[in-house]
Motif scaffolding. Sequence first.
Motif, PDB file in Angstrom:
ATOM      1  N   ALA A 410       0.832  -1.209   0.000  1.00  0.00           N
ATOM      2  CA  ALA A 410       0.000   0.000   0.000  1.00  0.00           C
ATOM      3  C   ALA A 410       0.865   1.257   0.000  1.00  0.00           C
ATOM      4  O   ALA A 410       0.593   2.226  -0.732  1.00  0.00           O
ATOM      5  CB  ALA A 410      -0.921  -0.009   1.216  1.00  0.00           C
ATOM      6  N   VAL A 411       1.929   1.248   0.813  1.00  0.00           N
ATOM      7  CA  VAL A 411       2.851   2.388   0.809  1.00  0.00           C
ATOM      8  C   VAL A 411       3.537   2.506  -0.547  1.00  0.00           C
ATOM      9  O   VAL A 411       3.745   3.615  -1.066  1.00  0.00           O
ATOM     10  CB  VAL A 411       3.893   2.247   1.940  1.00  0.00           C
ATOM     11  N   GLY A 412       3.872   1.349  -1.137  1.00  0.00           N
ATOM     12  CA  GLY A 412       4.474   1.372  -2.472  1.00  0.00           C
ATOM     13  C   GLY A 412       3.558   2.001  -3.502  1.00  0.00           C
ATOM     14  O   GLY A 412       4.005   2.761  -4.377  1.00  0.00           O
ATOM     15  N   LEU A 413       2.249   1.715  -3.406  1.00  0.00           N
ATOM     16  CA  LEU A 413       1.283   2.329  -4.324  1.00  0.00           C
ATOM     17  C   LEU A 413       1.227   3.841  -4.122  1.00  0.00           C
ATOM     18  O   LEU A 413       1.148   4.609  -5.100  1.00  0.00           O
ATOM     19  CB  LEU A 413      -0.103   1.721  -4.091  1.00  0.00           C
ATOM     20  N   ILE A 414       1.258   4.268  -2.876  1.00  0.00           N
ATOM     21  CA  ILE A 414       1.233   5.713  -2.594  1.00  0.00           C
ATOM     22  C   ILE A 414       2.469   6.384  -3.190  1.00  0.00           C
ATOM     23  O   ILE A 414       2.382   7.490  -3.761  1.00  0.00           O
ATOM     24  CB  ILE A 414       1.149   5.958  -1.079  1.00  0.00           C
ATOM     25  N   ARG A 415       3.607   5.741  -3.080  1.00  0.00           N
ATOM     26  CA  ARG A 415       4.836   6.325  -3.651  1.00  0.00           C
ATOM     27  C   ARG A 415       4.781   6.367  -5.176  1.00  0.00           C
ATOM     28  O   ARG A 415       5.286   7.312  -5.785  1.00  0.00           O
ATOM     29  CB  ARG A 415       6.055   5.537  -3.176  1.00  0.00           C
ATOM     30  N   LEU A 416       4.188   5.347  -5.792  1.00  0.00           N
ATOM     31  CA  LEU A 416       4.023   5.390  -7.247  1.00  0.00           C
ATOM     32  C   LEU A 416       3.164   6.595  -7.637  1.00  0.00           C
ATOM     33  O   LEU A 416       3.428   7.254  -8.647  1.00  0.00           O
ATOM     34  CB  LEU A 416       3.382   4.092  -7.741  1.00  0.00           C
ATOM     35  N   TRP A 417       2.124   6.854  -6.853  1.00  0.00           N
ATOM     36  CA  TRP A 417       1.261   8.027  -7.093  1.00  0.00           C
ATOM     37  C   TRP A 417       2.084   9.314  -7.009  1.00  0.00           C
ATOM     38  O   TRP A 417       2.028  10.170  -7.898  1.00  0.00           O
ATOM     39  CB  TRP A 417       0.140   8.019  -6.067  1.00  0.00           C
ATOM     40  N   ARG A 418       2.838   9.451  -5.914  1.00  0.00           N
ATOM     41  CA  ARG A 418       3.601  10.677  -5.705  1.00  0.00           C
ATOM     42  C   ARG A 418       4.688  10.874  -6.761  1.00  0.00           C
ATOM     43  O   ARG A 418       4.960  12.009  -7.172  1.00  0.00           O
ATOM     44  CB  ARG A 418       4.232  10.648  -4.315  1.00  0.00           C
ATOM     45  N   GLN A 419       5.306   9.779  -7.187  1.00  0.00           N
ATOM     46  CA  GLN A 419       6.375   9.876  -8.176  1.00  0.00           C
ATOM     47  C   GLN A 419       5.836  10.099  -9.586  1.00  0.00           C
ATOM     48  O   GLN A 419       6.596  10.467 -10.489  1.00  0.00           O
ATOM     49  CB  GLN A 419       7.218   8.600  -8.150  1.00  0.00           C
TER      50      GLN A 419
END
Length: 482
Positions: A410-419
């Motif tokens: 889930a944190v990885g998905l959030i980082r993909l969003w931010r990046q």
Amino acid sequence: MTERLTGAATILTRIMLALALALLGAALLLGVRQNGETAKAFGLAVIAAAVLWKGFPWLTGRLAKLGAVRVWILLTVLCLVLKGAWVVLVRIPLAGDYATFWGYANWLAELPVLNNGEYMALFPHIFGYSSFLSWFIRLFGSGELLAQWLNVLLTALSGSFLFLLARRWWGLAAGISAYLLWIFCPSQTIYNSMVLSEPLYTAMLLGILLLLTRWEDGGKRPILLGAVAGLLLRWLNGVRPIALVVVIALLIWRFLLKPEELGQRQGRRRWLPALVALLAAYLITGPLWQAHLTRRIGEEPATTPGYSVLVGFNPQYNGQWNQEDSDLLFAFRDEPGATAQQAQEKAMAAAKERITSGEISFFHLMKEKVRIFLGTDSACVGYASSVLRHANFFSLACNSFYYAAILLAAVGLIRLWRQGSRSLVLLLPLYVLGLTSAQMLVEVAGRYHYSILPVLLLLGQGALFAPAPAKTKIFQKTQESP
């Protein structure tokens, strides 16, 4: 025009990532709320995720100093030793689907045409894995642990693919991390003692993803890469009929989430012929696979998934296997002159009648199916309960690891969003969404999310590590910084 495409694609990407994040959140909520044991597992998962967050980058950074090849060898030896020890020490009696796979594998190894292929004609995906096993039975005989040792080798192959994929997207330390987590995944270890198709089709899925990354990196002969990927997809579909999920995910990514390259001449020359080659190889080999299957089992296999849809929309059993629907299918099959296809078509008609009856609460049914499919990772303990002592301990270990993997993903998905990432890594959440959506239409079981486990581990590397440099080569042999 390119700016408009990019803007629209960015919006669609964020919608997709939000849906994936919502799905993982729902799965976690539905799973944790089941009982005190799953709530306890969640508490342990939070601690484990925090330890991984702080400790794994440091640990894998130190291991990365050994160099890519050396550390891969070390991890593979560790994988083979630990997984091999488990299958030697924990021997699960053959029963149910596992006995079916093993029995058909032995018959296929001995007979050019089966004389009892009626069941396989109803469920042709059984042939893919049974046929694979039969090759090794011819070579080595039907040893007691043959299938289990093949599972161990396939586990190491999947771990190697995880190593390469995570290295490509997040660097060498991430590759080490993904492989290590795969080695210590409790449920995967337990499943290795069973005769089942999951290790095979999951290895093929990861292999296809690896081929596609070579394609994205501008590898030579993209048409050949596309054709090979299409052939692997056909084989994957013969083992587990989920190849269409991968194909749809790829097309969504290429045409909706990152379409701007197709607006450039060089992008069209590199991608369109390769996509055509992939689709052509996949579609053309479909009839060839059907013909081969017909020849081996002595009967035309069914192509309609009527029974699976019928079971999937049974609200009394929350879309899980049940004796009543099974009896109905075989009643159709036992009618005079009925073929496997006709039996499945009648099951599909019964499914349509059930769906339109007005007696199904679809929201409740879908909620329960998500809970069963993604809510826990301890189904393997139930399958192995006849030989496993301390079942509660193993269930707790499986669910704690699984929930920690979901949290990191889930944190990885959030980082993909931010990046703002729109690289091929987006196939990971697309696959999770696609496979879950498909399972909502058919029979569901906890075991069926097996191929999502490595996807969660890959997404989790996005939480632990920054993206790898854009020019990192996937098979580069030089040492990389953590």
